[in-house]
Design a protein around this motif. Structure first.
Motif, short mmCIF file in Angstrom:
data_model
loop_
_atom_site.label_atom_id
_atom_site.label_comp_id
_atom_site.label_asym_id
_atom_site.label_seq_id
_atom_site.Cartn_x
_atom_site.Cartn_y
_atom_site.Cartn_z
N GLY A 40 5.82 -6.12 -8.61
CA GLY A 40 7.07 -5.84 -9.09
C GLY A 40 7.87 -4.86 -7.98
O GLY A 40 8.99 -4.75 -8.45
N ARG A 41 7.16 -4.48 -7.01
CA ARG A 41 7.91 -3.51 -5.95
C ARG A 41 8.26 -4.10 -4.67
O ARG A 41 7.27 -4.72 -4.12
N ASN A 42 9.53 -4.36 -4.21
CA ASN A 42 9.62 -4.79 -3.16
C ASN A 42 9.97 -3.95 -2.03
O ASN A 42 10.16 -2.89 -2.14
N LEU A 43 9.58 -4.59 -0.86
CA LEU A 43 9.67 -3.77 0.54
C LEU A 43 9.91 -4.61 1.63
O LEU A 43 9.15 -5.68 1.81
N GLY A 44 11.02 -4.47 2.40
CA GLY A 44 11.41 -5.34 3.65
C GLY A 44 11.77 -6.63 3.10
O GLY A 44 11.74 -7.77 3.55
N GLY A 45 12.30 -6.81 1.79
CA GLY A 45 12.88 -8.28 1.30
C GLY A 45 11.69 -8.85 0.57
O GLY A 45 11.92 -10.36 0.15
N TRP A 97 2.75 -8.54 1.56
CA TRP A 97 2.34 -8.08 2.94
C TRP A 97 0.92 -8.27 3.17
O TRP A 97 0.09 -7.91 2.43
N PRO A 98 0.49 -8.92 4.19
CA PRO A 98 -1.00 -9.20 4.43
C PRO A 98 -1.90 -8.05 4.22
O PRO A 98 -3.01 -8.30 3.60
N VAL A 99 -1.20 -7.12 4.87
CA VAL A 99 -2.40 -5.86 4.90
C VAL A 99 -2.68 -5.54 3.32
O VAL A 99 -3.82 -5.07 3.36
N ASN A 100 -1.75 -5.47 2.49
CA ASN A 100 -1.91 -5.20 1.29
C ASN A 100 -2.74 -6.31 0.30
O ASN A 100 -3.62 -5.87 -0.49
N SER A 101 -2.31 -7.56 0.62
CA SER A 101 -3.00 -8.66 -0.10
C SER A 101 -4.51 -8.84 0.27
O SER A 101 -5.35 -8.91 -0.60
N HIS A 102 -4.68 -8.30 1.44
CA HIS A 102 -6.07 -8.56 1.93
C HIS A 102 -6.99 -7.26 1.34
O HIS A 102 -8.15 -7.52 0.96
N ALA A 103 -6.36 -6.23 1.44
CA ALA A 103 -7.08 -4.92 0.79
C ALA A 103 -7.35 -5.15 -0.78
O ALA A 103 -8.40 -5.01 -0.96
N LEU A 104 -6.46 -5.93 -1.36
CA LEU A 104 -6.66 -6.02 -2.81
C LEU A 104 -7.59 -7.28 -3.09
O LEU A 104 -8.35 -7.22 -4.15
N ALA A 105 -7.57 -8.21 -2.07
CA ALA A 105 -8.61 -9.15 -2.28
C ALA A 105 -10.14 -8.70 -2.07
O ALA A 105 -11.01 -9.07 -2.80
#
Length: 394
Positions: A264-269, A275-283
């Motif tokens: 729900g929170r946007n960053l850089g559109g 963002w891959p760095v975040n999606s990878h960390a959560l995976a």
């Protein structure tokens, strides 16, 4: 953890009933009602309320006044306790229901069980386990003098230490390890400090001093020998398994929270979670969660089968607590400035997890146990020729 896991098939009607009652009962609002102050520890009378509501002795056999739900019952209760969002109450209940009750049920003298167990189950007595000495050079010691035992020492970071009526004290008795049951009201016992903690604040942690405390000789719960070691390992392995489950439950709640937040929170559109760095960390966090759940189920079966589980559960406790702490740090960062405000879900969870790092043995202790186990296994697996070469090197 239990509803959808492989352990759900082992739940009886009694487990389902406990789960429903406890889930409805243990809420943040319930905890707020029983605190001594906002973010303070539980009031003394809470324990009678918990007993009257049917949350004491869930794992003990019915013939001893318990509910006969075994270790699975303790896990069910732990899952509900996570709903209060303060891990202190879980740690306090583990000490009361699993450590203290287990020492009494397996005591060398059944009279100790008859003397103290009914009070624990009724909430009239609160128990603590006194383990941590100020240093390795300052162990608690006890000597036999006629029909009495004289105990001297200090114990630090004792869960329930300020509130407890009954202390189970690890000491060196006449040169050998032992567990002694000490009533807090005994002359020479005093609480010298109640710690101000970062997390798990619903339970007190205290320093307790024993200054030449005189006890009847029959207050020895357990003493040196193979049986002492086996009982100690059983008690602590159960505690560590429950703490591993507590960490898993905190991890699960955190992952659910942060997954919704980054969507729900946007960053850089685009969403923060895209963002891959975040999606990878959560995976990675999701993978860790699956491993935790599988490890807890495996450890439960090892414990209930009666096998040796000390290193495996130490490793599990380390993994669950470590990975949950890692996720909490990530979550506070992903929340930005809000993640470092005290009303942040992530920071509150991080505080609880710091308490789990030290309870039941520190993370360093867990790694030491695992390391010793690996060394012993390696030595046992040496071939006779290898062993001979090792001896030749002196």
């Amino acid at each position: 953890m239990l509803t959808n896991s492989v352990l759900s098939a082992e739940m009886t009607d009694g487990h389902h009933d406990l789960r429903a009652r406890a889930a409805e009962y243990f809420t943040p609002e319930w905890l707020d009602k029983w605190r001594t102050a906002p973010d303070g520890r539980l009031r003394r009378e809470t324990w009678r309320e918990l007993a009257a509501s049917g949350f004491m002795g869930v794992s003990l056999p019915r013939e001893l006044g318990g509910q006969g739900l075994g270790l699975l019952g303790a896990l069910v209760l732990g899952e509900a306790l996570a709903g209060v969002r303060d891990g202190g109450i879980a740690l306090a209940m583990h000490v009361q229901n699993e450590i203290a009750a287990d020492w009494l049920v397996s005591a060398r003298d059944p009279a100790l069980r008859d003397r103290y167990l009914p009070g624990l189950l009724a909430g009239d007595l609160v128990a603590c386990q006194c383990d941590t000495d100020p240093s390795a050079e300052e162990p608690a010691t006890a000597t036999t003098e006629g029909e009495e035992i004289v105990l001297t020492g200090r114990k630090k970071f004792v869960i329930n230490g300020a509130t407890a009526d009954l202390c189970f004290v690890s000491a060196v008795l006449d040169g050998a390890p032992a567990i002694l049951a000490v009533e807090k009201s005994t002359p020479g016992v005093r609480v010298t400090e109640v710690y101000d903690k970062f997390g798990t604040r619903s339970v007190d942690s205290a320093q307790v001093e024993f200054d030449r405390v005189r006890l009847p000789a029959d207050r020895v719960v357990s003493r040196s020998g193979v049986s002492q070691l086996m009982r100690w390992n059983r008690v602590m392995s159960r505690m560590r398994l429950l703490i591993a489950a507590d960490a898993f439950l905190t991890h699960r709640a955190l992952l659910e929270h942060i997954t919704g937040y980054v969507r729900g929170r946007n960053l850089g559109g685009r969403p923060l979670g895209a963002w891959p760095v975040n999606s990878h960390a959560l995976a990675r966090a999701r993978a860790h969660q699956e491993l935790m759940e599988a490890g807890i189920a495996d450890a439960y079966r090892r414990v209930t089968a009666g096998g040796s589980t000390v290193p495996e559960i130490a490793e599990l406790k380390w993994f669950c607590v470590e990975k949950a702490n890692e996720l909490a740090v990530l979550c506070t960062d992903l929340e930005g400035g809000a993640g470092y405000m005290w009303d942040s879900v992530s920071l509150r969870a991080h505080a609880q997890l710091r308490g789990f790092r030290m309870s039941g043995g520190s993370q360093t202790t867990m790694l030491t146990i695992a390391n010793h186990s690996m060394a012993c296994r390696a030595e046992l697996e040496l071939t006779p020729a290898d062993a001979g070469r090792g001896r030749g090197r002196g």
